[in-house]
Design a protein around this motif. Structure first.
Motif, PDB file in Angstrom:
ATOM      1  N   LYS A 211       0.882  -1.226   0.127  1.00 33.44           N
ATOM      2  CA  LYS A 211       0.005   0.144  -0.121  1.00 33.44           C
ATOM      3  C   LYS A 211       0.916   1.272  -0.120  1.00 33.44           C
ATOM      4  N   ASN A 212       0.533   2.312  -0.751  1.00 30.90           N
ATOM      5  CA  ASN A 212       1.052   3.450  -0.776  1.00 30.90           C
ATOM      6  C   ASN A 212       1.794   3.940   0.571  1.00 30.90           C
ATOM      7  N   ASN A 213       3.136   4.072   0.777  1.00 25.57           N
ATOM      8  CA  ASN A 213       4.076   4.523   1.732  1.00 25.57           C
ATOM      9  C   ASN A 213       3.480   3.793   3.148  1.00 25.57           C
ATOM     10  N   GLU A 214       3.336   2.629   2.689  1.00 24.58           N
ATOM     11  CA  GLU A 214       3.176   1.764   4.146  1.00 24.58           C
ATOM     12  C   GLU A 214       4.250   1.025   4.428  1.00 24.58           C
ATOM     13  N   ASN A 215       5.040   1.516   5.648  1.00 25.53           N
ATOM     14  CA  ASN A 215       6.227   1.133   5.807  1.00 25.53           C
ATOM     15  C   ASN A 215       6.410   0.079   6.940  1.00 25.53           C
ATOM     16  N   ARG A 216       5.063  -0.139   7.712  1.00 26.57           N
ATOM     17  CA  ARG A 216       5.170  -1.373   8.717  1.00 26.57           C
ATOM     18  C   ARG A 216       5.239  -2.665   8.228  1.00 26.57           C
TER      19      ARG A 216
ATOM     20  N   THR B 263      -6.946   9.407   1.603  1.00 24.44           N
ATOM     21  CA  THR B 263      -5.721   9.984   1.033  1.00 24.44           C
ATOM     22  C   THR B 263      -4.558   9.218   1.652  1.00 24.44           C
ATOM     23  N   THR B 264      -3.278   9.526   1.083  1.00 26.99           N
ATOM     24  CA  THR B 264      -1.989   8.876   1.249  1.00 26.99           C
ATOM     25  C   THR B 264      -1.029   9.534   1.887  1.00 26.99           C
ATOM     26  N   HIS B 265      -0.157   8.956   2.335  1.00 25.17           N
ATOM     27  CA  HIS B 265       1.142   9.994   3.083  1.00 25.17           C
ATOM     28  C   HIS B 265       2.023  10.834   1.896  1.00 25.17           C
ATOM     29  N   GLU B 266       1.740  10.446   0.736  1.00 25.36           N
ATOM     30  CA  GLU B 266       2.248  10.988  -0.603  1.00 25.36           C
ATOM     31  C   GLU B 266       1.517  12.162  -0.885  1.00 25.36           C
ATOM     32  N   ASP B 267       0.318  12.260  -0.531  1.00 22.71           N
ATOM     33  CA  ASP B 267      -0.618  13.292  -1.029  1.00 22.71           C
ATOM     34  C   ASP B 267      -1.724  13.312  -0.079  1.00 22.71           C
ATOM     35  N   PRO B 268      -1.181  13.897   1.223  1.00 23.81           N
ATOM     36  CA  PRO B 268      -2.191  13.774   2.565  1.00 23.81           C
ATOM     37  C   PRO B 268      -3.490  14.606   2.435  1.00 23.81           C
ATOM     38  N   THR B 269      -3.375  15.467   1.871  1.00 20.63           N
ATOM     39  CA  THR B 269      -4.376  16.584   2.133  1.00 20.63           C
ATOM     40  C   THR B 269      -5.206  16.838   1.007  1.00 20.63           C
ATOM     41  N   PHE B 270      -6.679  17.423   1.003  1.00 22.49           N
ATOM     42  CA  PHE B 270      -7.002  18.181   0.163  1.00 22.49           C
ATOM     43  C   PHE B 270      -8.047  19.209   0.683  1.00 22.49           C
ATOM     44  N   ILE B 271      -8.553  20.264   0.139  1.00 19.23           N
ATOM     45  CA  ILE B 271      -9.273  21.266   0.682  1.00 19.23           C
ATOM     46  C   ILE B 271     -10.429  21.245  -0.141  1.00 19.23           C
ATOM     47  N   ILE B 272     -11.619  21.680   1.019  1.00 15.32           N
ATOM     48  CA  ILE B 272     -12.978  21.960   0.184  1.00 15.32           C
ATOM     49  C   ILE B 272     -13.596  22.804   1.309  1.00 15.32           C
ATOM     50  N   ASP B 273     -14.132  23.932   0.400  1.00 12.68           N
ATOM     51  CA  ASP B 273     -14.747  25.071   1.087  1.00 12.68           C
ATOM     52  C   ASP B 273     -13.689  25.739   1.956  1.00 12.68           C
ATOM     53  N   ASP B 274     -12.392  25.843   1.562  1.00 11.32           N
ATOM     54  CA  ASP B 274     -11.441  26.365   2.369  1.00 11.32           C
ATOM     55  C   ASP B 274     -11.000  25.917   3.713  1.00 11.32           C
ATOM     56  N   VAL B 275     -11.454  24.364   3.760  1.00  6.34           N
ATOM     57  CA  VAL B 275     -11.128  23.681   5.170  1.00  6.34           C
ATOM     58  C   VAL B 275     -10.317  22.640   4.505  1.00  6.34           C
ATOM     59  N   VAL B 276      -9.207  22.269   5.350  1.00  8.44           N
ATOM     60  CA  VAL B 276      -8.150  21.431   5.084  1.00  8.44           C
ATOM     61  C   VAL B 276      -8.275  20.294   5.653  1.00  8.44           C
TER      62      VAL B 276
ATOM     63  N   TYR C  13      -7.348  16.213   6.294  1.00  7.92           N
ATOM     64  CA  TYR C  13      -6.133  15.387   6.292  1.00  7.92           C
ATOM     65  C   TYR C  13      -6.901  13.911   6.495  1.00  7.92           C
ATOM     66  N   CYS C  14      -6.773  12.960   5.656  1.00  2.00           N
ATOM     67  CA  CYS C  14      -7.670  11.965   5.734  1.00  2.00           C
ATOM     68  C   CYS C  14      -6.785  10.568   5.349  1.00  2.00           C
ATOM     69  N   VAL C  15      -5.512  10.711   5.774  1.00  2.00           N
ATOM     70  CA  VAL C  15      -4.382   9.378   5.352  1.00  2.00           C
ATOM     71  C   VAL C  15      -5.163   8.062   6.264  1.00  2.00           C
ATOM     72  N   ALA C  16      -5.248   7.016   5.078  1.00  6.17           N
ATOM     73  CA  ALA C  16      -5.977   5.707   5.866  1.00  6.17           C
ATOM     74  C   ALA C  16      -5.014   4.862   6.652  1.00  6.17           C
ATOM     75  N   ASN C  17      -3.648   5.347   6.412  1.00  3.54           N
ATOM     76  CA  ASN C  17      -2.633   4.348   7.267  1.00  3.54           C
ATOM     77  C   ASN C  17      -1.852   5.366   8.006  1.00  3.54           C
ATOM     78  N   MET C  18      -2.466   6.140   8.855  1.00 10.53           N
ATOM     79  CA  MET C  18      -1.672   7.043   9.476  1.00 10.53           C
ATOM     80  C   MET C  18      -0.340   6.456  10.320  1.00 10.53           C
ATOM     81  N   PRO C  19      -0.570   5.347  10.976  1.00  8.50           N
ATOM     82  CA  PRO C  19       0.619   4.933  11.796  1.00  8.50           C
ATOM     83  C   PRO C  19       1.776   4.371  10.914  1.00  8.50           C
ATOM     84  N   GLY C  20       1.615   4.178   9.689  1.00  7.14           N
ATOM     85  CA  GLY C  20       2.608   3.863   8.736  1.00  7.14           C
ATOM     86  C   GLY C  20       3.582   4.963   8.607  1.00  7.14           C
ATOM     87  N   ALA C  21       3.412   6.016   8.981  1.00  5.63           N
ATOM     88  CA  ALA C  21       4.568   7.148   9.067  1.00  5.63           C
ATOM     89  C   ALA C  21       5.423   7.161  10.097  1.00  5.63           C
TER      90      ALA C  21
END
Length: 365
Positions: free
Chosen positions: A10-15, A281-294, A296-304
């Motif tokens: 999985k993208n950027n999954e280092n565990r 999202t992924t660690h490679e591209d972790p964020t997106f903005i909707i209605d000026d709200v950032v 962060y929805c990375v599905a494998n946060m502990p992989g960082a």
């Protein structure tokens, strides 16, 4: 038993599914362990470390799946792995089936046996294999949220802890479970003003007892959520319903009431997210903005933070892995009702009620 530990793809999954220390215990119990070459490098464990405790290193992921009776992983198989899963093969990993019909159908088709870390239970109803990763993710939520509040990455330009003469930032946490408690600890430690909402008054009383005075509790309902998002800088979504999709507590129309540059960290993304606008999202591209709200929805946060996460995960999964390897899954689950609750898919049948409900299937799907 022949146990395989493939490299996570999985993208950027280092565990990795198991530390050398865990492999050592399995070898000591006369099991054979196959580890894919370089599987542990992202977590700081090398092929030589696994070989030193008796593991056999195999060159490819195909070799590992082909050789193993039980596959031990961290994250669910992704599309490239679906054809590798064999009938009757036992897979022990995080699945989060309710958030992916594609994955669920693929595992049903494979006629394998899928035991999900996230639905194994202790007698008190707690989730022992989800807890350590929830602890990591809860703490990381504040680290990441604090970073994305910085102006260069489109945040409000708020320092969570403030400085003398300047008020600290405000953090709203949805859910007083493991994620929520850990997030509150981190945010409070930074000096932020913290509000934590939940529907469980026992949890709120617990939070009130253990947290410092600048952590405030409140009952979670739509009115209170709508009120608080207007004034808070960082919102952490940490709501969990065991094995099921997370409820949508913040809807798209609510975003307009938030400050431009506010940040949402949806830790519930693995279960579909508790924010309507969430998508993984992924660690490679972790964020997106909707209605000026950032977001962060990375599905494998502990992989960082893979070293911390892999050691913490092996600490809790190893006793169950040993039970499964020593006794086989049927006897192990018969003797341990908590482990039996981890059974999600068995030989082409979905046996976990919440997954069937998520997709509108009959229980005997």
């Amino acid at each position: 038993m022949k146990i395989g530990i493939p490299k996570e793809i999985k993208n950027n999954e280092n565990r990795v599914g198991m530390t050398p220390a865990g492999v050592f215990e399995l070898i000591k119990h006369k099991h054979t362990v196959y580890v894919q070459s370089t599987a542990g490098e992202g977590s700081g464990f090398f092929d030589a470390d696994y070989e030193a405790v008796g593991a056999t290193i195999l060159p490819t992921i195909e070799d590992v799946y082909d050789a193993a009776e039980m596959i031990v992983k961290v994250k669910e198989p992704i599309a490239e792995e679906y054809p590798l899963v064999k009938p009757n093969q036992l897979l022990f990993t995080y699945f989060h089936f309710a958030s992916s019909e594609e994955l669920t159908l693929a595992m049903l088709k494979s006629e394998s046996v899928c035991i999900a870390y996230e639905t194994v239970e202790d007698p008190d109803g707690s989730l022992p294999l989800l807890t350590p990763m929830s602890e990591v993710a809860g703490r990381m939520a504040i680290q990441q949220g604090a970073k994305y509040l910085e102006k260069p990455i489109k945040g409000k330009g708020i320092l969570l802890g403030g400085v003398p003469g300047v008020s600290p930032g405000k953090v709203l946490i949805l859910g007083a479970g493991v994620v929520g408690i850990q997030a509150a600890k981190m945010a409070a430690g930074l000096g932020a003003h913290v509000t934590i909402l939940d529907v469980n008054m026992k949890r709120l009383r617990y939070v009130n007892d253990i947290m410092p005075p600048h952590v405030i509790t409140g009952f979670s309902n739509e009115y209170n959520i709508r009120k608080h998002i207007q004034t808070h800088d960082l919102i952490v979504g940490g709501v969990l319903i065991k094995g099921a999709k997370a409820p949508k507590l913040i809807t798209r129309d609510m975003l307009k009431d938030m400050h431009p540059g506010a940040v949402i960290v949806d830790v519930a993304v693995d279960q579909g997210g508790c924010i309507e606008t969430t998508h993984a999202t992924t660690h490679e591209d972790p964020t997106f903005i909707i209605d000026d709200v950032v977001h962060y929805c990375v599905a494998n946060m502990p992989g960082a933070v893979p070293y911390t996460s892999t050691v913490a995960l092996t600490n809790v999964t190893l006793p169950y892995i040993l039970k499964l390897a020593n006794k086989g899954w049927e006897q192990a689950c018969e003797e341990d009702p908590g482990l039996a609750k981890g059974l999600n898919i068995v030989h082409g049948k979905c046996v976990y009620e919440e997954i069937n409900e998520a997709f509108g299937w009959e229980v005997s799907c």
